[in-house]
Write a protein that holds these residues in place. Structure first.
Motif, PDB file in Angstrom:
ATOM      1  N   ALA A  72      -0.448   9.513   8.186  1.00 51.21           N
ATOM      2  CA  ALA A  72       0.567   9.023   8.612  1.00 51.21           C
ATOM      3  C   ALA A  72       0.286   7.967   9.858  1.00 51.21           C
ATOM      4  N   ASN A  73      -0.715   7.636  10.251  1.00 47.19           N
ATOM      5  CA  ASN A  73      -1.174   6.626  11.241  1.00 47.19           C
ATOM      6  C   ASN A  73      -1.951   5.539  10.300  1.00 47.19           C
ATOM      7  N   PHE A  74      -1.373   5.188   9.072  1.00 44.69           N
ATOM      8  CA  PHE A  74      -2.321   4.090   8.409  1.00 44.69           C
ATOM      9  C   PHE A  74      -1.809   2.876   8.627  1.00 44.69           C
ATOM     10  N   ARG A  75      -0.860   2.729   9.365  1.00 46.31           N
ATOM     11  CA  ARG A  75      -0.404   1.177   9.795  1.00 46.31           C
ATOM     12  C   ARG A  75      -1.478   0.794  10.961  1.00 46.31           C
ATOM     13  N   LYS A  76      -1.688   1.803  11.940  1.00 41.52           N
ATOM     14  CA  LYS A  76      -2.643   1.273  13.080  1.00 41.52           C
ATOM     15  C   LYS A  76      -3.940   1.127  12.382  1.00 41.52           C
ATOM     16  N   THR A  77      -4.393   2.074  11.389  1.00 40.89           N
ATOM     17  CA  THR A  77      -5.756   1.709  10.836  1.00 40.89           C
ATOM     18  C   THR A  77      -5.963   0.309  10.104  1.00 40.89           C
ATOM     19  N   MET A  80       0.837  -1.157   0.089  1.00 42.86           N
ATOM     20  CA  MET A  80       0.080   0.173   0.062  1.00 42.86           C
ATOM     21  C   MET A  80       0.589   1.253  -0.073  1.00 42.86           C
ATOM     22  N   GLU A  81       1.907   1.235   0.791  1.00 39.68           N
ATOM     23  CA  GLU A  81       2.907   2.218   0.678  1.00 39.68           C
ATOM     24  C   GLU A  81       3.450   2.544  -0.679  1.00 39.68           C
TER      25      GLU A  81
END
Length: 133
Positions: free
Chosen positions: A34-39, A24-25
């Motif tokens: 910035a916090n897409f990994r947590k999402t 995805m990156e």
């Protein structure tokens, strides 16, 4: 995006969250917060709970129903919109009477003070009443 990543990676035993995030990156770097990994972790967990994804050890895979649906939607014909019909003589159910709608009054609960606030006189009275019994 998750579905695209899983289809593109196409791993037999499923794709790890790390591999999905990396894909995805690379593909959507400008759009991701910035916090897409947590999402992403939350979305993977929720999708697995709903049955859209299947969790295999520490990897995720599209469920067979989702995989079939994605290929079926491409070739499916558009359906006619349904019109709702209403019965004229149907009795109405579920109506509440005005008495049932009134809120019930409740007495406020007596607040119990912690031991440190209670007076010594109250303690003596309690011991005396216990000894009398």
């Amino acid at each position: 995006m998750i579905k695209d990543a899983l289809l593109a990676l196409n791993e037999k035993s499923g794709s790890s969250p790390y591999a999905i995030a990396k894909f995805m990156e690379e593909k959507h770097k400008a759009v991701l917060p910035a916090n897409f990994r947590k999402t992403l972790a939350m979305q993977l967990k929720n999708s697995a709970a709903k049955g859209k994804l299947v969790k295999i050890r520490a990897s995720y895979k599209l469920s067979t129903a989702t995989a079939k649906k994605s290929t079926a939607t491409v070739t499916a014909k558009p359906k006619k919109p349904r019109t709702k019909t209403r019965s004229v003589n149907k009795p109405e159910t579920g109506k509440k009477t005005p008495a049932a709608l009134k809120p019930k009054k409740s007495t406020p609960a007596k607040v119990k003070q912690p031991r440190s606030i209670r007076s010594p006189a109250a303690r003596r009275a309690k011991k005396a009443s216990a000894a009398a019994v």
